[in-house]
Design a protein around this motif. Structure first.
Motif, PDB file in Angstrom:
ATOM      1  N   LEU A  81       0.820  -1.216   0.000  1.00 40.10           N
ATOM      2  CA  LEU A  81       0.000   0.000   0.000  1.00 40.10           C
ATOM      3  C   LEU A  81       0.847   1.258   0.000  1.00 40.10           C
ATOM      4  O   LEU A  81       0.382   2.313  -0.453  1.00 40.10           O
ATOM      5  CB  LEU A  81      -0.934   0.011   1.215  1.00 40.10           C
ATOM      6  CG  LEU A  81      -1.948  -1.123   1.309  1.00 40.10           C
ATOM      7  CD1 LEU A  81      -2.793  -0.958   2.559  1.00 40.10           C
ATOM      8  CD2 LEU A  81      -2.837  -1.163   0.077  1.00 40.10           C
ATOM      9  N   GLU A  82       2.069   1.173   0.495  1.00 45.85           N
ATOM     10  CA  GLU A  82       2.891   2.376   0.558  1.00 45.85           C
ATOM     11  C   GLU A  82       3.326   2.869  -0.822  1.00 45.85           C
ATOM     12  O   GLU A  82       3.821   3.987  -0.955  1.00 45.85           O
ATOM     13  CB  GLU A  82       4.134   2.138   1.411  1.00 45.85           C
ATOM     14  CG  GLU A  82       5.050   1.027   0.932  1.00 45.85           C
ATOM     15  CD  GLU A  82       4.728  -0.298   1.597  1.00 45.85           C
ATOM     16  OE1 GLU A  82       5.578  -1.197   1.580  1.00 45.85           O
ATOM     17  OE2 GLU A  82       3.603  -0.419   2.139  1.00 45.85           O
ATOM     18  N   HIS A  83       3.125   2.021  -1.853  1.00 49.86           N
ATOM     19  CA  HIS A  83       3.435   2.474  -3.196  1.00 49.86           C
ATOM     20  C   HIS A  83       2.461   3.565  -3.683  1.00 49.86           C
ATOM     21  O   HIS A  83       2.765   4.287  -4.617  1.00 49.86           O
ATOM     22  CB  HIS A  83       3.409   1.294  -4.171  1.00 49.86           C
ATOM     23  CG  HIS A  83       4.525   0.321  -3.938  1.00 49.86           C
ATOM     24  ND1 HIS A  83       4.581  -0.919  -4.537  1.00 49.86           N
ATOM     25  CD2 HIS A  83       5.646   0.402  -3.152  1.00 49.86           C
ATOM     26  CE1 HIS A  83       5.674  -1.561  -4.140  1.00 49.86           C
ATOM     27  NE2 HIS A  83       6.324  -0.777  -3.298  1.00 49.86           N
ATOM     28  N   ALA A  86      -0.261   8.475  -1.048  1.00 55.20           N
ATOM     29  CA  ALA A  86      -1.065   9.705  -1.084  1.00 55.20           C
ATOM     30  C   ALA A  86      -2.550   9.395  -1.194  1.00 55.20           C
ATOM     31  O   ALA A  86      -3.379  10.028  -0.519  1.00 55.20           O
ATOM     32  CB  ALA A  86      -0.624  10.583  -2.248  1.00 55.20           C
ATOM     33  N   LYS A  87      -2.890   8.400  -2.025  1.00 55.15           N
ATOM     34  CA  LYS A  87      -4.300   8.084  -2.216  1.00 55.15           C
ATOM     35  C   LYS A  87      -4.928   7.551  -0.941  1.00 55.15           C
ATOM     36  O   LYS A  87      -6.017   7.995  -0.538  1.00 55.15           O
ATOM     37  CB  LYS A  87      -4.450   7.061  -3.344  1.00 55.15           C
ATOM     38  CG  LYS A  87      -5.901   6.734  -3.662  1.00 55.15           C
ATOM     39  CD  LYS A  87      -6.014   5.679  -4.738  1.00 55.15           C
ATOM     40  CE  LYS A  87      -5.677   4.301  -4.174  1.00 55.15           C
ATOM     41  NZ  LYS A  87      -5.957   3.226  -5.152  1.00 55.15           N
ATOM     42  N   THR A  89      -3.869   7.938   2.130  1.00 53.22           N
ATOM     43  CA  THR A  89      -3.910   8.986   3.159  1.00 53.22           C
ATOM     44  C   THR A  89      -5.100   9.911   2.943  1.00 53.22           C
ATOM     45  O   THR A  89      -5.776  10.309   3.912  1.00 53.22           O
ATOM     46  CB  THR A  89      -2.611   9.799   3.127  1.00 53.22           C
ATOM     47  OG1 THR A  89      -1.492   8.916   3.301  1.00 53.22           O
ATOM     48  CG2 THR A  89      -2.602  10.845   4.227  1.00 53.22           C
ATOM     49  N   GLU A  90      -5.389  10.216   1.683  1.00 53.41           N
ATOM     50  CA  GLU A  90      -6.548  11.057   1.392  1.00 53.41           C
ATOM     51  C   GLU A  90      -7.846  10.364   1.767  1.00 53.41           C
ATOM     52  O   GLU A  90      -8.763  10.985   2.332  1.00 53.41           O
ATOM     53  CB  GLU A  90      -6.552  11.402  -0.099  1.00 53.41           C
ATOM     54  CG  GLU A  90      -7.702  12.295  -0.514  1.00 53.41           C
ATOM     55  CD  GLU A  90      -7.732  12.529  -2.014  1.00 53.41           C
ATOM     56  OE1 GLU A  90      -8.651  13.221  -2.484  1.00 53.41           O
ATOM     57  OE2 GLU A  90      -6.826  11.992  -2.701  1.00 53.41           O
ATOM     58  N   ARG A  91      -7.940   9.067   1.498  1.00 54.96           N
ATOM     59  CA  ARG A  91      -9.150   8.323   1.867  1.00 54.96           C
ATOM     60  C   ARG A  91      -9.337   8.308   3.377  1.00 54.96           C
ATOM     61  O   ARG A  91     -10.453   8.416   3.881  1.00 54.96           O
ATOM     62  CB  ARG A  91      -9.052   6.894   1.326  1.00 54.96           C
ATOM     63  CG  ARG A  91      -8.958   6.799  -0.176  1.00 54.96           C
ATOM     64  CD  ARG A  91     -10.245   7.232  -0.853  1.00 54.96           C
ATOM     65  NE  ARG A  91     -10.119   7.284  -2.297  1.00 54.96           N
ATOM     66  CZ  ARG A  91     -10.285   6.247  -3.103  1.00 54.96           C
ATOM     67  NH1 ARG A  91     -10.559   5.056  -2.595  1.00 54.96           N
ATOM     68  NH2 ARG A  91     -10.181   6.395  -4.418  1.00 54.96           N
ATOM     69  N   ARG A  92      -8.252   8.145   4.108  1.00 55.68           N
ATOM     70  CA  ARG A  92      -8.362   8.144   5.567  1.00 55.68           C
ATOM     71  C   ARG A  92      -8.804   9.504   6.089  1.00 55.68           C
ATOM     72  O   ARG A  92      -9.614   9.595   7.017  1.00 55.68           O
ATOM     73  CB  ARG A  92      -7.017   7.745   6.181  1.00 55.68           C
ATOM     74  CG  ARG A  92      -7.042   7.619   7.692  1.00 55.68           C
ATOM     75  CD  ARG A  92      -5.736   7.068   8.199  1.00 55.68           C
ATOM     76  NE  ARG A  92      -4.623   7.958   7.874  1.00 55.68           N
ATOM     77  CZ  ARG A  92      -3.343   7.648   8.097  1.00 55.68           C
ATOM     78  NH1 ARG A  92      -3.031   6.476   8.635  1.00 55.68           N
ATOM     79  NH2 ARG A  92      -2.386   8.502   7.778  1.00 55.68           N
ATOM     80  N   GLU A  93      -8.295  10.586   5.482  1.00 59.93           N
ATOM     81  CA  GLU A  93      -8.709  11.921   5.903  1.00 59.93           C
ATOM     82  C   GLU A  93     -10.184  12.166   5.595  1.00 59.93           C
ATOM     83  O   GLU A  93     -10.866  12.864   6.362  1.00 59.93           O
ATOM     84  CB  GLU A  93      -7.845  12.972   5.203  1.00 59.93           C
ATOM     85  CG  GLU A  93      -6.397  12.986   5.658  1.00 59.93           C
ATOM     86  CD  GLU A  93      -6.258  13.284   7.141  1.00 59.93           C
ATOM     87  OE1 GLU A  93      -7.078  14.069   7.660  1.00 59.93           O
ATOM     88  OE2 GLU A  93      -5.354  12.733   7.784  1.00 59.93           O
TER      89      GLU A  93
END
Length: 567
Positions: A81-83, A86-87, A89-93
């Motif tokens: 998932l770390e690849h 950004a995506k 992290t945005e979903r979590r926000e």
């Protein structure tokens, strides 16, 4: 002879060797051609295919079947998932934003509810006292003499007009029979009542959008300076228009309250369920539309007004039902579950609607603190000396909440439900009135303190002390003129004109410096502006950039439209 024989044998051997070498060369050439043909059969791709011989061997091996390998790959394959950090992290926000929406929304709703309560209590408590003081001044004027150029101040004129409107409409409401209206609505079918209730909601929005304009026109016509050329039909026609509007709007709210009362008293509660489901239909009509910050601010103000109006209608329904059951407290507990169900459905619909609107439009939950700061700024600015509008009118323009029709209906219901007989009843009424004044004063003090805190947190203190702009845009001007005003620098920095304080008093162009009462500056939605964005908006000459101040949440008014979109 022997030599010739040996020589002949040697020649034959050499010829045989040459024939053998030729056969070997031919055989090796055939093998090469076979190898090349076999190699040509191999597909040159990513290496997923092998030669035919190995394929035959793999087919012979049961443990190496393709289905087994596929299942093994599906069970053991992995990913990282770390690849795509950004995506995710945005979903979590987004999830965290949705979780923060109920808290931030309810903070705004509670603050707006108490603002509406403050304006509503003002009609019952301070407005009668202000009207009384204005009348005393008017009656004692021949004895005291003229102390100034005006007989009454503009604020006193507006208060007297409000008082006369309330008195006339109250006597007109006595000719409306609530009981006959109740039985007339109760005799209709469920589907008809559902359609009637939806039509009443639409009519209420239309009345609110046009009603405040009628009242503002009356106030400005009555207080317009005499030196100016008057282009109006007169104060008396405007006064009768305002009386007619308040009376019709009060009847509309009465029909709405009666329909809700019929839903509460129905045996199977089917009408109440249908009316509550109408709130969830609102989600479908709002969630999947494009919203900007100013559109969401307008929707939030509309939700605040709608919630306060529904609570007042529920109070009227409870009063009418308690009167029918001789004020038996046991019947109140019968109504309590239905009241809680209506309130819970209203809160749930607002939370779900705002959560998904902010999710689909990438709006953060911090925007509600900006909305709260803007409402607080209206309250703080109305307390200044150079304020040119009453706070109740400012809230009416901002939220679409006009307290006069609703207060008139509540007075009509209370006076018809509660019988005042004897001196003890009069004492109770006086004590109740003093209690309402106390509640109004305490509510105003707490709201003012909270508003100062919100304004300070939003860094909007400097706007309270800004000088008035040289030319303020007017609601009467068209959108093209408003765009032209944005293009023309008034001799001051461009961003200062964009973020003008609503507390500044409007001035007239080259005619008369007399103060004007209501202009569109009172309807500005002010947050902490970004100077770079303001400069880019002013410097760009395209029409799109001139419409872009919506992004700065300026000039937002509940009465510019009847829905949730702003052109």
């Amino acid at each position: 002879m022997a030599d010739s024989v040996t020589a002949g044998l040697g020649d034959e051997n050499e010829t045989e060797n040459e024939d053998n070498e030729k056969e070997k060369r031919l055989f090796s050439g055939v093998k090469k051609t076979e190898k090349q043909a076999a190699a040509s059969d191999v597909t040159e791709t990513l290496g997923f295919y092998e030669r035919k011989a190995k394929c035959k061997e793999r087919k012979s091996n049961v443990s190496d079947l393709s289905l087994v390998r596929f299942i093994s790959a599906e069970l053991t394959r992995g990913y990282f998932l770390e690849h795509n950090e950004a995506k995710y992290t945005e979903r979590r926000e987004r999830v965290y934003t949705c979780l923060r929406i109920p808290k931030e929304l309810e903070k705004l709703m509670i603050f707006g509810f108490f603002l509406c309560l403050d304006v509503f209590l003002y009609v019952f408590t301070l407005l009668p006292l202000r009207v009384l003081l204005a009348l005393i001044r008017l009656l004692t004027l021949p004895c005291c003499g003229l102390g100034g150029s005006r007989i009454l101040q503009p604020a006193q004129v507006c208060d007297v007009l409000k008082g006369f409107i309330m008195v006339l409409c109250y006597f007109m409401m006595h000719y409306v029979d609530y009981s006959m209206m109740y039985h007339l609505i109760r005799g209709q079918s469920v589907i008809k009542l559902y359609i009637i209730y939806n039509m009443l909601e639409v009519a209420d929005r239309l009345f609110s959008s046009f009603g405040q304009d009628i009242l503002d026109a009356l106030y400005w016509t009555a207080t317009e300076p005499k030196e100016r050329k008057r282009a109006h039909i007169g104060v008396i026609p405007h006064f009768f228009m305002a009386v007619l509007y308040v009376f019709l709007h009060a009847i509309l709210i009465m029909v709405q309250a009666t329909t809700l009362n019929v839903a509460f008293n129905s045996h199977n509660k089917s009408l109440l369920t249908i009316m509550m489901s109408n709130n969830f239909v609102e989600i479908k009509g709002s969630v999947f539309k494009k919203f900007e910050k100013n559109n969401l601010f307008q929707m939030s103000n509309s939700d605040i007004k709608e919630r306060f109006t529904n609570y007042t209608l529920l109070l009227i329904v409870c009063l009418r039902n308690m009167e029918q059951f001789s004020w038996n407290p046991d019947h109140l507990w019968v109504l309590f579950p239905d009241v809680c169900m209506v309130i819970a459905s209203e809160i749930a619909v607002d939370v779900v609607k705002h959560a998904f609107i902010t999710k689909f439009n990438d709006i953060t939950a911090d925007v509600y603190s900006e909305y709260r700061a803007s409402l607080a700024f209206d309250l703080v600015s109305s307390r200044q000396k150079n304020a040119y509008t009453d706070y109740s009118d400012s809230v009416s323009r901002r939220m679409g909440f006009i307290p006069l029709p609703l207060a008139l209906l509540l007075i009509r219901v209370v006076t018809s439900s509660v019988k005042i007989q004897g001196s003890l009843s009069i004492v109770c009424v006086v004590l109740f009135y003093l209690g309402m004044i106390t509640l109004k004063v305490l509510n105003s003090i707490v709201l003012l303190g909270k508003s100062c805190m919100y304004v300070k947190e939003a860094n909007m203190e400097e706007k309270l002390f800004q000088n008035p702009p040289s030319a303020a845009p007017s609601r009467v001007s068209s959108r093209a003129n408003r765009t032209k005003h944005t293009r023309e620098p008034p001799g001051e920095p461009a961003e200062e004109g964009m973020s003008a304080s609503v507390t500044t008093q409007p001035t007239q162009r080259d005619e008369c410096p007399a103060p004007q009462l209501p202009t569109s500056e009172s309807d500005q939605f002010l947050t902490t502006p970004d100077e770079s964005e303001d400069k880019s908006l002013i410097q760009d000459d395209t029409e799109l950039k001139h419409r872009a101040p919506k992004k700065d949440l300026l000039e937002i008014d509940r009465f510019t439209i009847c829905g949730n979109r702003i052109d």
